[in-house]
Design a protein around this motif. Structure first.
Motif, PDB file in Angstrom:
ATOM      1  N   GLY A  88       0.351  -1.350  -0.238  1.00  0.00           N
ATOM      2  CA  GLY A  88       0.177   0.145  -0.297  1.00  0.00           C
ATOM      3  C   GLY A  88       0.675   1.627  -0.076  1.00  0.00           C
ATOM      4  N   TRP A  89       1.913   1.286   0.485  1.00  0.00           N
ATOM      5  CA  TRP A  89       2.518   2.365   0.604  1.00  0.00           C
ATOM      6  C   TRP A  89       3.517   2.165  -0.926  1.00  0.00           C
ATOM      7  N   ASN A  90       4.188   1.718  -0.625  1.00  0.00           N
ATOM      8  CA  ASN A  90       4.740   1.833  -2.194  1.00  0.00           C
ATOM      9  C   ASN A  90       3.840   1.986  -3.966  1.00  0.00           C
ATOM     10  N   ASN A  91       3.276   1.158  -3.723  1.00  0.00           N
ATOM     11  CA  ASN A  91       1.805   1.415  -4.342  1.00  0.00           C
ATOM     12  C   ASN A  91       1.127   2.794  -4.515  1.00  0.00           C
ATOM     13  N   LEU A  92       0.461   2.632  -3.422  1.00  0.00           N
ATOM     14  CA  LEU A  92      -0.771   3.491  -3.967  1.00  0.00           C
ATOM     15  C   LEU A  92      -0.581   5.098  -3.619  1.00  0.00           C
ATOM     16  N   ILE A 105       3.214   6.163  -3.044  1.00  0.00           N
ATOM     17  CA  ILE A 105       4.781   6.745  -3.460  1.00  0.00           C
ATOM     18  C   ILE A 105       4.645   6.581  -4.836  1.00  0.00           C
ATOM     19  N   ASN A 106       4.502   5.134  -5.490  1.00  0.00           N
ATOM     20  CA  ASN A 106       4.266   5.269  -7.223  1.00  0.00           C
ATOM     21  C   ASN A 106       3.116   6.526  -7.936  1.00  0.00           C
ATOM     22  N   SER A 107       2.256   6.826  -7.119  1.00  0.00           N
ATOM     23  CA  SER A 107       1.840   7.631  -7.719  1.00  0.00           C
ATOM     24  C   SER A 107       2.623   9.631  -7.872  1.00  0.00           C
ATOM     25  N   ARG A 108       3.394   9.154  -6.889  1.00  0.00           N
ATOM     26  CA  ARG A 108       4.127  10.540  -7.216  1.00  0.00           C
ATOM     27  C   ARG A 108       3.132  12.027  -7.333  1.00  0.00           C
ATOM     28  N   LEU A 109       2.042  12.269  -6.385  1.00  0.00           N
ATOM     29  CA  LEU A 109       1.274  12.822  -5.795  1.00  0.00           C
ATOM     30  C   LEU A 109       2.264  13.483  -5.236  1.00  0.00           C
ATOM     31  N   PHE A 110       3.007  13.498  -3.968  1.00  0.00           N
ATOM     32  CA  PHE A 110       3.089  13.359  -3.055  1.00  0.00           C
ATOM     33  C   PHE A 110       5.178  13.272  -3.440  1.00  0.00           C
ATOM     34  N   ASP A 111       5.540  14.390  -2.080  1.00  0.00           N
ATOM     35  CA  ASP A 111       6.949  14.525  -2.217  1.00  0.00           C
ATOM     36  C   ASP A 111       7.265  13.236  -0.863  1.00  0.00           C
ATOM     37  N   PRO A 112       8.042  11.974  -0.950  1.00  0.00           N
ATOM     38  CA  PRO A 112       7.610  11.181   0.310  1.00  0.00           C
ATOM     39  C   PRO A 112       8.960  11.608   0.865  1.00  0.00           C
ATOM     40  N   ASP A 113       9.626  12.902   1.637  1.00  0.00           N
ATOM     41  CA  ASP A 113      10.645  12.954   2.384  1.00  0.00           C
ATOM     42  C   ASP A 113      10.204  14.424   2.588  1.00  0.00           C
ATOM     43  N   LYS A 114       9.229  15.449   2.362  1.00  0.00           N
ATOM     44  CA  LYS A 114       9.220  16.470   2.694  1.00  0.00           C
ATOM     45  C   LYS A 114       7.669  15.953   4.197  1.00  0.00           C
ATOM     46  N   LYS A 115       7.705  16.408   5.609  1.00  0.00           N
ATOM     47  CA  LYS A 115       7.240  16.205   6.757  1.00  0.00           C
ATOM     48  C   LYS A 115       5.557  16.972   6.284  1.00  0.00           C
ATOM     49  N   LEU A 116       5.091  15.681   7.065  1.00  0.00           N
ATOM     50  CA  LEU A 116       3.255  15.641   6.497  1.00  0.00           C
ATOM     51  C   LEU A 116       2.688  17.063   7.193  1.00  0.00           C
ATOM     52  N   SER A 117       3.754  17.675   8.736  1.00  0.00           N
ATOM     53  CA  SER A 117       3.468  18.606   8.982  1.00  0.00           C
ATOM     54  C   SER A 117       3.911  20.602   7.721  1.00  0.00           C
ATOM     55  N   LYS A 118       4.277  19.865   6.618  1.00  0.00           N
ATOM     56  CA  LYS A 118       4.777  20.812   5.874  1.00  0.00           C
ATOM     57  C   LYS A 118       4.457  20.908   5.204  1.00  0.00           C
ATOM     58  N   TYR A 119       3.109  19.685   5.085  1.00  0.00           N
ATOM     59  CA  TYR A 119       1.706  20.067   4.049  1.00  0.00           C
ATOM     60  C   TYR A 119       0.981  21.169   3.597  1.00  0.00           C
ATOM     61  N   THR A 120       0.814  21.778   2.437  1.00  0.00           N
ATOM     62  CA  THR A 120      -0.330  22.549   2.577  1.00  0.00           C
ATOM     63  C   THR A 120      -1.227  22.199   2.787  1.00  0.00           C
ATOM     64  N   GLU A 121      -2.561  23.271   3.140  1.00  0.00           N
ATOM     65  CA  GLU A 121      -4.133  22.107   2.968  1.00  0.00           C
ATOM     66  C   GLU A 121      -4.535  21.507   1.908  1.00  0.00           C
ATOM     67  N   LYS A 122      -4.132  21.872   0.724  1.00  0.00           N
ATOM     68  CA  LYS A 122      -4.318  20.469  -0.525  1.00  0.00           C
ATOM     69  C   LYS A 122      -3.568  19.744  -0.760  1.00  0.00           C
ATOM     70  N   GLU A 123      -2.671  19.661  -0.049  1.00  0.00           N
ATOM     71  CA  GLU A 123      -1.545  18.404  -0.094  1.00  0.00           C
ATOM     72  C   GLU A 123      -1.972  17.569   0.662  1.00  0.00           C
ATOM     73  N   MET A 124      -2.584  18.533   2.135  1.00  0.00           N
ATOM     74  CA  MET A 124      -3.457  17.519   3.111  1.00  0.00           C
ATOM     75  C   MET A 124      -3.982  16.603   2.525  1.00  0.00           C
ATOM     76  N   ASP A 125      -5.145  17.593   2.204  1.00  0.00           N
ATOM     77  CA  ASP A 125      -6.604  17.151   1.715  1.00  0.00           C
ATOM     78  C   ASP A 125      -6.305  16.135  -0.068  1.00  0.00           C
ATOM     79  N   ALA A 126      -5.601  16.181  -0.471  1.00  0.00           N
ATOM     80  CA  ALA A 126      -5.159  15.120  -1.605  1.00  0.00           C
ATOM     81  C   ALA A 126      -4.818  13.898  -0.660  1.00  0.00           C
TER      82      ALA A 126
END
Length: 248
Positions: free
Chosen positions: A177-181, A183-204
Motif C-alpha cells: 500500500g505504501w509503495n504502490n498506492l 509513492i508510485n503515484s508521484r503525487l506527494f514528496d516522500p521526504d517532506k514532513k506532513l507538518s509542512k504539507y499545504t492544506e491542498k496536499e493534506m486534503d489530497a
C-alpha cells in the motif's frame, strides 16, 4: 366524559368459545390466566389483528401491497376499535437501528404520515427511514453516531512518508500500500514532513476521490487507482462495519 368500551361479541379465535366482553378504553386492562386460557387469542389474535387490519384499509391498494396482511378475526362483532401499537410476545432482536418505533411498527405509519402531509414535500415514505440509503444520514449511515478516523492515531505529522508518517499498518514503509498506492503515484514528496504539507496536499493525501495513475512495473506501464487514505479506510472498514451493524 362517559366511559367508552371496546365491544367484542362471539369471539372464536383459536380456543375461544363465543367469548363476549367489554374492555374499557383509557384504562389499563390486564388479562391473566393459566396457559391456554385464551389471553393471547383475545389480545393479539382478535383485538390487535382487527385494529391493524382496519388501519391498513385506510391506505391505497398500492400502499397495502407493502404492509403486513391481516385476515379478519373469527368473531360476530368487534366495535369501537382505534389504532393500536402492538408489542408482541416474541423475543426482541436488537440491532444498531432498533428503536421503539421499529419494535412497535409505528415507524411505518409515521413515515407514511410525513410523506403525505409534511411540508415541504420531499418524496415517498422511504426517504424518512434511517434503514434506507435515500433516507439515512450520509455521515452516520443511519446509526445515530458517526464512526470516523482519529487522525492523531492514523498519522505522525512530524515524519515524512519515507519515515513512516502513516501509522496504519497497511501503509507501513515498504508495504504494498505504501509503495504502490502512495509513492508510485508521484503525487506527494516522500521526504517532506506532513507538518509542512499545504492544506491542498493534506486534503489530497487523506480525502482524494479515486483516480487513475499511470506508473511503471519494470518495463510495463500500468494504471493504479489512488484514493485518499482516509477515504479508502472509510470505504473499506467503516462503511462495511456499518452495513454489518445494520443487518444485525
Amino acid at each position: 366524559m362517559p366511559q367508552e368500551y371496546i365491544e367484542i361479541r362471539g369471539a372464536r379465535e383459536n380456543n375461544l368459545k363465543n367469548v363476549s366482553l367489554r374492555i374499557p378504553k383509557r384504562k389499563i386492562t390486564i388479562f391473566t390466566g393459566v396457559w391456554g386460557s385464551g389471553k393471547s387469542s383475545i389480545v393479539f389474535d382478535t383485538i390487535a389483528t382487527e385494529s391493524q387490519r382496519l388501519l391498513n384499509e385506510n391506505f391505497s391498494m398500492f400502499v397495502r401491497n407493502f404492509l403486513p396482511k391481516y385476515s379478519q378475526p373469527d368473531a360476530d362483532a368487534i366495535e369501537n376499535l382505534s389504532m393500536s401499537i402492538v408489542v408482541d410476545q416474541k423475543r426482541m432482536g436488537s440491532g444498531s437501528h432498533s428503536t421503539v418505533g421499529t419494535v412497535t411498527d409505528i415507524n411505518t405509519i409515521l413515515r407514511l404520515m410525513f410523506s403525505r402531509i409534511g411540508q415541504p414535500h420531499v418524496g415517498p415514505s422511504n426517504v424518512f427511514g434511517f434503514n434506507d440509503s435515500k433516507g439515512m444520514c450520509p455521515n452516520c449511515n443511519g446509526l445515530g453516531r458517526k464512526l470516523d478516523v482519529d487522525l492523531n492515531k492514523f498519522l505522525d505529522k512530524s515524519k515524512s512518508l519515507n519515515q513512516g508518517a502513516i501509522l496504519f499498518p497497511e501503509y507501513a514503509v515498504d508495504s504494498w500500500g505504501w509503495n504502490n498506492l502512495i509513492i508510485n503515484s508521484r503525487l506527494f514528496d516522500p521526504d517532506k514532513k506532513l507538518s509542512k504539507y499545504t492544506e491542498k496536499e493534506m486534503d489530497a493525501l487523506l480525502y482524494s476521490k479515486p483516480m487513475k495513475i499511470k506508473t511503471k512495473f519494470g518495463a510495463k506501464e500500468v494504471n493504479l487507482t489512488f484514493e485518499g487514505i482516509v477515504t479508502r479506510f472509510t470505504n473499506k472498514y467503516i462503511k462495511r462495519c456499518a452495513g454489518i451493524f445494520k443487518s444485525a
